[in-house]
Design an enzyme around this catalytic site. Structure first.
Site, mmCIF file in Angstrom:
data_model
loop_
_atom_site.group_PDB
_atom_site.id
_atom_site.type_symbol
_atom_site.label_atom_id
_atom_site.label_comp_id
_atom_site.label_asym_id
_atom_site.label_seq_id
_atom_site.Cartn_x
_atom_site.Cartn_y
_atom_site.Cartn_z
ATOM 1 N N ASP A 443 0.845 -1.190 0.000
ATOM 2 C CA ASP A 443 0.000 0.000 0.000
ATOM 3 C C ASP A 443 0.884 1.245 0.000
ATOM 4 O O ASP A 443 2.094 1.171 0.262
ATOM 5 C CB ASP A 443 -0.889 -0.031 1.253
ATOM 6 C CG ASP A 443 -2.089 0.895 1.155
ATOM 7 O OD1 ASP A 443 -2.356 1.417 0.052
ATOM 8 O OD2 ASP A 443 -2.767 1.101 2.178
ATOM 9 N N GLU A 446 2.754 4.609 -4.378
ATOM 10 C CA GLU A 446 2.792 5.363 -5.644
ATOM 11 C C GLU A 446 4.157 6.034 -5.908
ATOM 12 O O GLU A 446 4.476 6.203 -7.103
ATOM 13 C CB GLU A 446 1.673 6.423 -5.652
ATOM 14 C CG GLU A 446 0.276 5.848 -5.763
ATOM 15 C CD GLU A 446 -0.162 5.108 -4.489
ATOM 16 O OE1 GLU A 446 -0.896 4.127 -4.626
ATOM 17 O OE2 GLU A 446 0.263 5.508 -3.387
ATOM 18 N N ASP A 522 -9.117 3.039 -2.928
ATOM 19 C CA ASP A 522 -10.206 3.575 -2.107
ATOM 20 C C ASP A 522 -11.410 3.975 -2.950
ATOM 21 O O ASP A 522 -11.724 5.169 -3.112
ATOM 22 C CB ASP A 522 -9.702 4.771 -1.298
ATOM 23 C CG ASP A 522 -8.546 4.405 -0.392
ATOM 24 O OD1 ASP A 522 -8.299 3.203 -0.202
ATOM 25 O OD2 ASP A 522 -7.882 5.321 0.121
#
Length: 788
Positions: A443, A446, A522
């Site tokens: 997670d 990026e 999300d």
């Protein structure tokens, strides 16, 4: 000082708590200062185009065409893929390619074409280069699939990376798909799409772009054929799409266009043409076979940010067992860490995590851990101390450690573009395995670094190894998560070589499938979020990432019982079947939505468990062929225009068609059926396609159809594998492939090929190449035979 940034700074302090708010303000200003001093000013720029052809140099699979102000290298590979690179760009080095560039096709030759141009004729395509640098890709029959106009560069007068633009034309009837995970798909509407992996920072819906995984990969489908195009540059950029219009402008077609603008990097391109299946086979041979998930990873997963303790995990698991609901994995989010520090455990809340993991495994449930890349910048933190000693963290242009803000507070970031750093990071998973975890989800990679204003990522001036070539975050950003996935996958293979790693990542780039899959991130808790879930999974599959799925019920908010159930029913037919939510959201356990939802969710779960052998077969076939589990309706018939525009249903493999309910209050829905006979899997009513049919969609189920003649491997009542055969249409035959899973290791079971046909009044199923007259050794159940 920018006044708006000052306002944002004040708001940040008040919205996330004083301590973290101050950190995000400090991080934003630190990032701005780093880029102000660490990035060269572009200054004046000089525009350039290729010019006219000067000379050519034939070579294996193509050759080099030299223009007055650039040169074009062309290569046709033995797998049928076509490469070209401007300004001397070659296929390597590349983060997308699996291993070395494929071998050149010795039959492809560079030869003169009309009007001073040149061409390369190969078995599957002809590539034509005009004398001013336009590049056309044509089918063997002469149909032009795409025409890339001469590119344009803007070069800083003082030196530095050149920006470039490539405008391409496709047929007026062409439709665009792909570009990574896009919420507005699967067919991409006209508009501009950014190529910069981004955490939107909020629950997203179809209008939000970009998201966590962006890829310069397009699948283009037209009457003339299908092709995939990949521009191999990881720099920031945009793609502007405009569909064509037939009969526009005085009776003439207006072509479709794709305009790619990149802030740097090489201008190099791969094109693969053919059927969708052939295209993705070539793509997989180029970028790597998809990782094969362990069998348990194809079951049902339950996750939540905010389980909080071992007692809460046990309570949830007990609820599944009490209600007779199958469960295969439980995921722990950042709240199981000690103060959110990666590769740690909160000993107060999870004092005996290995014992809990062993208890769950005895019930057939695996434990999956979140892993974030950010490392708390605190002496005494074992990962920070070890990484500092090994000099693994990203530094700025002045040689100082780049600091950001993530969940643990002030943090530093490993440079995964360095092989030595990947090996170090991969070894850290030994701690996770010792805690009893069987799988991992990456997670915040990026990478995300919280900021009160500006981009929530590392400074663009941050320095990276880039495999020893050296460069900055402008080039490394989009491949950061891909390299992290590689580090985790390779580390797990070394630490536990007997079992297939299970890993999926929120962010990634072309080639992510080599190491695992992904999930939606999300997604918003509303009906548009449900619709976006279909688009994301289908679009990622067409970019070569077959294993993905959404947060069932949406990440934030409180889904209504109807919305949760419709999402759950959809999830039962997607590769990654995972409920997940934030700590701020409502519950996601099926029994929390009432007795009716619980019963219907149980039916969906039981059906998923029954179809596990089919999912395992699709996983093995994806590894061998690159074909996604979830496919658009046009997969086998891209020439059918009505199917190209249909984004509210999908094929699951070749045998099933799934039509999820995506609107509130609906108890019927229209379904576009491809050519052939299709059976409703509940009523066994037969429908003939191509046609649009209106079918019942009660709250108890979503419409699912089986293709006539399909042979599906399913789980029998005794737990063994049996064959579910749907009767062929009269005068037709059918068949199917079955790949029995050999366990969670590395065995590659043989593919079993079955045929189904009518013999008199009964359906006969035979195993191709089998002994004993070709009779299957597995139980066979024929359905739909009464609808002949």
């Amino acid at each position: 000082m920018n006044g708006r940034d000052l306002v944002r700074s004040v708001k940040a302090v008040g919205s996330v708590g004083a301590a973290q708010g101050v950190r995000t303000v400090r991080a934003a200003w630190r990032r701005r200062r780093a880029d102000a001093t660490g990035l060269p000013s572009r200054g004046a720029e000089r525009a350039r185009v290729p010019g006219a052809v000067q000379e050519v140099e034939p070579g294996p699979g193509g050759g080099v065409v030299r223009f007055s102000r650039s040169e074009l290298r062309i290569l046709v590979a033995v797998n049928g893929a076509v490469f070209w690179g401007w300004d001397g760009a070659e296929p390597e080095p590349s983060y997308a390619l699996a291993g070395r560039c494929p071998e050149a096709d010795p039959r492809a030759a560079l030869e003169p074409d009309k009007d001073g141009g040149w061409r390369v004729v190969a078995e599957r395509v002809t590539v034509v280069v005009t004398r001013h640098g336009a590049v056309e890709v044509r089918t063997p029959g002469g149909v032009t699939l795409r025409r890339d106009l001469p590119p344009r560069w803007w070069e800083p007068v003082g030196g530095g990376p050149a920006r470039w633009m490539q405008r391409s034309e496709v047929a007026a009837d062409a439709r665009f798909f792909g570009l990574g995970g896009r919420a507005s798909g699967p067919r991409l509407p006209d508009g501009t799409y950014r190529l910069w992996n981004t955490d939107p920072g909020h629950a997203f819906a179809p209008g939000d772009d970009p998201l966590y995984i962006t890829m310069p990969v397009q699948m283009v489908v037209s009457d003339g054929g299908t092709h995939l195009v990949f521009h191999d540059s990881s720099w920031d950029g945009t793609v502007t799409l405009r569909e064509g219009e037939e009969g526009a402008g005085s009776g003439h077609d207006r072509v479709g266009t794709s305009e790619l603008r990149m802030e740097g990097g090489p201008l190099r391109c791969w094109v693969m043409a053919g059927t969708p299946a052939r295209v993705l086979l070539a793509w997989a041979s180029l970028t790597g076979a998809p990782a094969l998930p362990p069998a348990w990873a194809l079951g049902h997963h339950h996750a939540r940010w905010g389980f909080g303790s071992e007692q809460e995990v046990r309570r949830i698991v007990a609820g599944y067992l009490e209600h007779g609901l199958p469960l295969d994995a439980v995921h722990l989010d950042i709240d199981h860490f000690d103060a959110h520090q990666v590769f740690t455990v909160d000993q107060d809340r999870f004092p005996k995590l290995p014992v809990l993991a062993e208890e769950l495994r005895r019930d057939g449930i695996r434990l999956v851990s979140i892993v974030d890349p950010a490392v708390k910048a605190l002496p005494g933190n074992a990962v920070y101390d070890g990484g500092t000693a090994e000099d693994v963290f990203v530094r700025d242009a002045s040689g100082r450690l780049v600091r950001g803000v993530v969940w643990p507070g002030e943090a530093v970031f490993p440079d995964f573009t360095h092989a030595r750093v990947r090996e170090w990071w991969g070894g850290l998973y030994e701690e996770r395995l010792a805690q009893g975890f069987s799988g991992f989800w990456h997670d915040m990679n990026e990478p995300t670094s919280f900021a009160a204003f500006g981009e929530a990522t590392l400074p663009r001036s941050a320095r990276h190894s880039l495999e020893g070539r050296g460069g900055d975050h402008r080039e490394a950003h989009n491949v950061y998560a891909l390299c992290m996935a590689r580090a985790g996958f390779e580390g797990l293979r070394k630490l536990d070589p007997k079992e297939r790693p299970f890993l999926f990542s929120r962010s990634g780039w072309a080639g992510l499938q080599r190491y695992g899959g992904t999930w939606s991130g999300d997604v918003a808790t509303d009906w548009p979020g449900l619709r976006a879930s279909v688009a994301l999974v289908m679009g990622l599959g067409l970019c070569g990432v077959p294993y993905s799925g959404p947060d069932i019920g949406g990440f934030d908010g409180d889904p209504s019982p109807e919305l949760f159930l419709r999402w759950f029913q959809l999830g039962a037919y997607l590769p990654l079947f995972r409920t997940h939510a934030s700590m701020r959201a409502g519950r996601r356990e099926p029994w929390e939505f009432g007795a009716e939802v619980l019963e219907h969710a149980r039916v969906a779960l039981i059906e998923r468990r029954r179809l596990l052998p089919y999912f395992m077969t699709l996983a093995h076939l994806a590894r061998r062929t690159g074909a996604p589990y979830v496919r658009p309706l046009w997969w086998a018939a891209p020439e059918e225009r009505a199917l190209r525009d249909c984004g509210d249903a999908f094929l699951l493999g070749d045998s099933l068609l799934v039509a999820p309910v995506l609107d509130p209050g609906a108890d019927r829905r229209a379904v576009q059926l491809p050519r052939g006979r299709w059976y409703d899997t509940v009523t066994e009513q037969a429908y003939e396609g191509p046609a649009q049919v209106l079918v019942d969609a009660p709250l108890s189920r979503i419409p699912v159809f089986a293709r006539a003649g399909a042979v599906l491997p399913v789980r029998g009542e005794d737990g063994g594998l049996e064959l579910e055969v749907w009767a062929p249409a009269p005068g037709r035959t059918g068949g199917g492939l079955v790949v029995p899973d050999g366990g969670d290791g590395w065995d590659e079971p043989d593919i079993e090929r079955y045929t189904a046909r009518w013999v008199g009044s009964r359906v006969v199923v035979e195993l191709e190449g089998g002994a004993g007259g070709g009779e299957p050794s597995r139980p066979v159940r024929v359905r739909g035979a009464g609808k002949r």
